[in-house]
Scaffold this active site. Structure first.
Site, PDB file in Angstrom:
ATOM      1  N   ARG A  84       0.837  -1.199   0.000  1.00  0.00           N
ATOM      2  CA  ARG A  84       0.000   0.000   0.000  1.00  0.00           C
ATOM      3  C   ARG A  84       0.869   1.245   0.000  1.00  0.00           C
ATOM      4  O   ARG A  84       2.041   1.214   0.385  1.00  0.00           O
ATOM      5  CB  ARG A  84      -0.899   0.021   1.242  1.00  0.00           C
ATOM      6  CG  ARG A  84      -0.125   0.074   2.533  1.00  0.00           C
ATOM      7  CD  ARG A  84      -0.912   0.688   3.674  1.00  0.00           C
ATOM      8  NE  ARG A  84      -0.129   0.611   4.914  1.00  0.00           N
ATOM      9  CZ  ARG A  84       0.827   1.462   5.252  1.00  0.00           C
ATOM     10  NH1 ARG A  84       1.150   2.468   4.452  1.00  0.00           N
ATOM     11  NH2 ARG A  84       1.495   1.317   6.389  1.00  0.00           N
ATOM     12  N   GLY A  86       2.053   5.014   1.366  1.00  0.00           N
ATOM     13  CA  GLY A  86       2.220   5.570   2.702  1.00  0.00           C
ATOM     14  C   GLY A  86       3.459   5.051   3.398  1.00  0.00           C
ATOM     15  O   GLY A  86       4.312   4.386   2.799  1.00  0.00           O
ATOM     16  N   PHE A  88       4.970   4.177   7.749  1.00  0.00           N
ATOM     17  CA  PHE A  88       4.676   3.226   8.825  1.00  0.00           C
ATOM     18  C   PHE A  88       3.341   3.549   9.494  1.00  0.00           C
ATOM     19  O   PHE A  88       2.999   4.717   9.692  1.00  0.00           O
ATOM     20  CB  PHE A  88       5.772   3.274   9.902  1.00  0.00           C
ATOM     21  CG  PHE A  88       6.980   2.450   9.576  1.00  0.00           C
ATOM     22  CD1 PHE A  88       6.993   1.072   9.774  1.00  0.00           C
ATOM     23  CD2 PHE A  88       8.118   3.054   9.073  1.00  0.00           C
ATOM     24  CE1 PHE A  88       8.116   0.316   9.472  1.00  0.00           C
ATOM     25  CE2 PHE A  88       9.248   2.314   8.776  1.00  0.00           C
ATOM     26  CZ  PHE A  88       9.248   0.939   8.973  1.00  0.00           C
ATOM     27  N   HIS A  91      -1.469  -1.163  13.505  1.00  0.00           N
ATOM     28  CA  HIS A  91      -2.809  -1.734  13.532  1.00  0.00           C
ATOM     29  C   HIS A  91      -2.931  -2.602  14.772  1.00  0.00           C
ATOM     30  O   HIS A  91      -1.960  -3.263  15.183  1.00  0.00           O
ATOM     31  CB  HIS A  91      -3.078  -2.595  12.298  1.00  0.00           C
ATOM     32  CG  HIS A  91      -3.125  -1.826  11.022  1.00  0.00           C
ATOM     33  ND1 HIS A  91      -3.813  -0.641  10.873  1.00  0.00           N
ATOM     34  CD2 HIS A  91      -2.565  -2.078   9.810  1.00  0.00           C
ATOM     35  CE1 HIS A  91      -3.680  -0.201   9.633  1.00  0.00           C
ATOM     36  NE2 HIS A  91      -2.919  -1.055   8.969  1.00  0.00           N
ATOM     37  N   ALA A 174      -8.234   3.121   8.261  1.00  0.00           N
ATOM     38  CA  ALA A 174      -8.157   2.631   9.637  1.00  0.00           C
ATOM     39  C   ALA A 174      -8.592   3.766  10.558  1.00  0.00           C
ATOM     40  O   ALA A 174      -7.976   4.838  10.558  1.00  0.00           O
ATOM     41  CB  ALA A 174      -6.740   2.182   9.981  1.00  0.00           C
ATOM     42  N   CYS A 190       2.979   7.425  10.041  1.00  0.00           N
ATOM     43  CA  CYS A 190       2.801   8.026   8.717  1.00  0.00           C
ATOM     44  C   CYS A 190       3.861   9.073   8.400  1.00  0.00           C
ATOM     45  O   CYS A 190       3.642   9.979   7.593  1.00  0.00           O
ATOM     46  CB  CYS A 190       1.401   8.631   8.587  1.00  0.00           C
ATOM     47  SG  CYS A 190       0.090   7.418   8.833  1.00  0.00           S
TER      48      CYS A 190
END
Length: 232
Positions: A84, A86, A88, A91, A174, A190
């Site tokens: 994906r 972006g 780090f 989650h 998320a 991020c």
């Protein structure tokens, strides 16, 4: 501006409803990625309907295509390199992840508009719980002002990271409903290291909301932006 790109991705009338699925248990990351890849291929081939899959992961970090090694401060949990966009992110339980597999070839091949609509989806969902989230031109995701923490301070409350393969989207959003926020300390979330910007959650803002309640609003607001859904 991204907000002007939100020309809602209303599907053509002949498109089938998007399948809506909620995982009852924590889903391992590798399993989720494999499931997404298989489903995206089936959607691209016309063998399966589009899908929104709501899940929670066990605690882990993911490194997107723009992740820098120095942004991993401490590998407190397993680190997964992912395709994906972006940098780090973290989650874990208490965070609602929505993996969104939509066919942009049929809906309109505009990735920027798709991302802007994901942002709008999050903002509308948060607003239903009295949380004022907003987009920022220079920072991806959805942010909330925190004047209680000082002038100009803002916290990220939701992340967005997508991949597009054969015009079918993978990964998604998320939203921090009630995760353990201390778990974010092992990374630069991020890639935003400025002391003015932190991480928050719906619970951290003093709002009581169950995951089931958040899911119901997510579904309602999704249908207003993307079209009909159907449970399997």
């Amino acid at each position: 501006m991204r907000s002007s790109l939100v020309e809602m991705l209303h599907p053509a009338a002949e498109l089938a409803p998007v399948e809506w699925r909620v995982a009852p248990n924590l889903v391992p990351y590798d399993e989720a990625v494999a499931t997404m890849a298989a489903r995206a291929g089936a959607i691209a081939d016309g063998r399966a309907p589009e899908l929104v899959w709501l899940i929670e992961h066990p605690p882990l970090y993911t490194a997107g295509t723009s992740a820098k090694p120095e942004e991993l401060i401490e590998a407190r949990f397993p680190v997964h390199v992912t395709g994906r966009g972006g940098q780090f992110t973290y989650h874990g339980p208490g965070q609602r992840i929505a993996y969104v597999m939509l066919d942009l070839k049929r809906r309109g091949p505009d990735v920027r508009r798709f991302v802007a609509t994901l942002e709008e989806w999050i903002i509308r969902t948060l607003a239903a719980f009295g949380v004022e989230g907003g987009r920022r031109e220079e920072r991806i995701g959805v942010w909330v002002p925190r004047p209680d923490r000082g002038a100009g301070h803002e916290d990220k409350i939701a992340a967005i990271g997508i991949r597009v393969q054969r015009w079918v989207t993978l990964h998604g959003i998320a939203i921090n409903v009630a995760p353990e926020l201390a778990h974010f300390s092992g990374i630069v979330p991020c890639g935003v290291a400025d002391a003015l910007y932190g991480v928050s959650s719906v619970a951290d803002l003093g709002v009581r909301a169950t995951m089931t309640e958040v899911d119901a609003v997510l579904r309602r607001e999704f249908e207003g932006l993307f079209g009909r859904t159907a449970s399997n």
